[in-house]
Structure formats: C-alpha cells, structure tokens
Enzyme design. Structure first.
Site: not given
Length: 417
Positions: A165, A305, A316, A337, A342, A403
């Site tokens: 991502c 994010h 975060e 998002k 996402h 990831f």
C-alpha cells in the site's frame, strides 16, 4: 550536489468519488461517501459485501473496444488517469523531449482480476491448457507504465514500483529523485489498483483485515472512531505529472505546487501488523522532513494512512505525536480513505493528489463517519472530523504504510518562485 527543484504540473484521477480530478476533489471537499454494495461480482456469501468501487465504469468510453479487452482493469484506470494528467499538463511533442520523459507507476497487486479469471477458466475445463494470449501482459503490474509510455511515446525511465500500500508513494519518490538528479526532465507517476474481486475480498477477509459492517456499510470506514473494525477496499488510479522547475518554466506550464521531499523506512516488525509504537512511521516522517530540509512546524496538514483498523490508527497517531510534539495540536489530520476506501497500491497517489489540492486551494478534506471518540486517542488532535476545514496549507505530508512493514511519506508545498 545541486539538486533540481521539482514541481507538479498535471493531475489525473479515476476514483470511487468520480472519474476526474474535479469530481474527486468535489467529493472529498463535500465529504461524499464512495462506499456501496459490490457490483463487480456476487459477494452474497462473503463476510464483506461492500467496497468503494469506481461507479458506472465502461472502459470503451475511453479506450478502443479491442484495446480495452487486452488490458486489465488496473491498467485501464492508469491509462485513463494518465490521459487526463497529460492533457492537464499541456504536454505535446513540441514542448518536451520524449527521450527525457519517463513513466514510473506503482501497484500493490496488479492484474489480480485477470489472474483469477484465467485460473477459473482453466480449472473449470478438461485440463487442456487454454489460456488467453494476453494473460501474462494483462497481469504483470509493470504493464501499466508500459502502456502509458507506448500510448504517448515517452522513452525515458520506465518501470513499476511495488511496496504493497506504499507503492504509489514510493513511485512518486523515485520519480522525484530521478528528476532532481537530472536523469529526466519529466515523469508521469502515481499508482493504480483494481482488485475488488472474489480473490481480493476473500483474501483480505481471511486475514480479518476488512470491515464486516454489512448492516451499515455506508459508514463502515471509520478512521479513528472507537468502533472501527477494519478497512474498506477501494480501487482507482491517481497520476501526477512532475518535472524540473526549469523545464516547467521553459514550456510555460502551470504549476500546482512543489515537491518538498520524501522518505522511506521499514517497520522490521510483522508482515501485516504495524509496530505498536509506530516506530517505522516515526522514522519515515522524520526522513521526509530531513530530505525536504523542513522542520515539523512547517507542516500544516497530514493526510494519514488512517485505514480504520484498530491497531493501525493508534500506532500512526502515536508516531505523529512523537515526531511533531506540541505542533501536532496545530496540525490538521485527516484520512480521505473514509471516503474512497483503501485503494491499496493506488492510495499514495490519490492521497498525494488530495494533499496537492489542499495546498493549492487551502482546504483540508475531512475524515467522515466519525461517531464515537476513541479514549485511546489524544482528544486534542484535530482529525478534521466529518466536515472540511478552510485554513492556509503551506505544506502537507502524505503517509502510506504497506504489508511487509513498508513505509513511505512525501511532502508537497506551495510553489514560491
């Protein structure tokens, strides 16, 4: 070494909020929710039956019918968004040297829909290997960059970036570095993703990464809300035209903003979970600030994010407080998002685009779907909940984490001659 300054001169987008930059930005500014029940396949038996899909998409409205059949959906998105960006930047063979115009596009997964279709077709047959001759070139994730260069005749550096991502953000940083090192005059960069499919949804369901709020899917993506339960899958593409400042000025291009710098880091912790203290996130934001020669106090807005996962949002936030200190309370923070879902490998490009427009228009898009404060989050932070806010945005930072522990951040700022 004397680095070249790098500016943004063109934008293109195809998103769950609209199939152009104007529609995308209007949706973000208005806090529009892009989520709906899945239309691309029958998801009735899946744990998650909703996603943020590109609505009413017909590739033949943009591409020749025969051409469209040879190209996976993620490459179609990249081509369509790049066409808009190239037009927006006013590029022609008369004002660029095509040998010094490159294409660097990120994608997290690439042609998953094509891969799924071909495997199903083979498995349902008699064992005779009958595969589409375009199977491989439709599937490989570098092909989007290839299609864009072929379409426009750009012969500069051309490749794909994959870091889950964080892919699109890493692509933008690579493009930025290529130009400031004078290895190209201009790069078409960004990211594209289209994996709303049985394999995509089923795979993320198996990981328990997706929200399963089927009874209230319109508000399922709830970044920083106490009752968040996972991310909502999105799809789309974001494309930026970036070039050296001197090249942009020489051809009389309009300039949206300047790219300040970028950073990359690794959590080195877990294949899917973030470091609990957001260590990798801290490091990547510090790296971006150092690369840009900026202080924490120079940033006005962070497009986080913010995926709406229980662990990720907390990690975060801890990282932001650690890096920005007291200035964190003067920042606007938001997760777009909450509106687009996402978009995986395309997320970094679409969110960088949101930062560019925030800097250009002095509007911070909101984090929608907030209902209940999370007691684990600092209540003094401004998450721009539910409604856009007007403020001067001189510089914005975009975070993307993937990831594997991949982290990338990019900073954009107002252009000053």
């Amino acid at each position: 070494m004397d680095f070249k300054r790098v500016v943004v001169t063109g934008l293109g987008a195809i998103t769950p909020l609209g199939k152009s930059v104007a529609e995308y930005w209007q949706g973000l500014s208005d806090g529009v929710n892009g989520c709906d029940l899945i239309k691309q396949f029958d998801a009735a038996k899946f744990k998650t039956r909703f996603a943020c899909e590109v609505k009413d998409f017909d590739p033949t409205n943009y591409l020749d019918r025969k051409e469209a059949r040879k190209i996976d959906r993620f490459s179609q998105f990249a081509l369509i968004a790049s066409d808009e960006a190239v037009k927006d930047a006013g590029i022609s063979k008369d004002n660029v040297d095509v040998d010094r115009v490159g294409v660097i596009i990120g994608s997290g997964i690439g042609g998953l829909i094509t891969f799924q279709e071909e495997v199903i077709n083979f498995a349902s047959g008699d064992g005779t290997p009958r595969f589409n001759p375009f199977f491989i070139p439709k599937m490989i994730l570098d092909i989007a960059a290839g299609h864009i260069s072929i379409r426009h005749g750009f012969r500069g550096p051309n490749y794909a970036v994959v870091s889950a991502c964080a892919s699109a953000t890493n692509a933008i940083i690579d493009a930025y570095d290529t130009i400031r090192l004078n290895k190209a005059d201009m790069i078409i960069t960004g990211g594209s993703e289209a994996v709303v499919s049985a394999a995509g949804v089923g795979g993320f369901n198996a990981m328990k990464a997706l929200s399963e709020r089927n009874d209230d899917y319109k508000t399922a993506c709830r970044p920083f809300d106490k009752d968040r339960d996972g991310f909502v899958m999105g799809e789309g593409a974001g494309i930026l035209i970036i070039e050296s400042l001197e090249h942009a000025l020489a051809r009389g291009a309009k300039i949206y903003c300047e790219i300040g710098g970028g950073g990359a880091s690794a959590d080195a912790y877990h294949i899917t979970a973030p470091h609990p203290e957001g260590l990798g996130a801290q490091n990547v934001m510090r790296a971006a600030l150092k690369d840009a020669g900026m202080k924490a106090e120079d940033i006005d807005y962070i497009n986080v994010h913010g995926t709406s996962t229980p662990l990720g949002d907390i990690a975060e936030t801890k990282a932001i407080l650690n890096v920005f200190g007291e200035h964190a309370y003067d920042l606007n923070i938001s997760s777009t998002k909450s509106m687009t879902g996402h978009c995986l490998g395309a997320a970094g490009a679409l969110e960088a685009l949101a930062c560019i427009l925030a800097v250009t228009k002095d509007i911070v898009p909101p984090t929608i779907n907030h209902f209940t404060d999370d007691p684990e989050l600092d209540p003094k932070l401004n998450f721009t909940f539910n409604k856009a806010q007007h403020r001067t945005v001189n510089a914005a930072l975009s975070n993307t984490f993937g990831f594997g522990g991949h982290n990338a951040s990019v900073i954009v700022k107002k252009y000053v001659a």
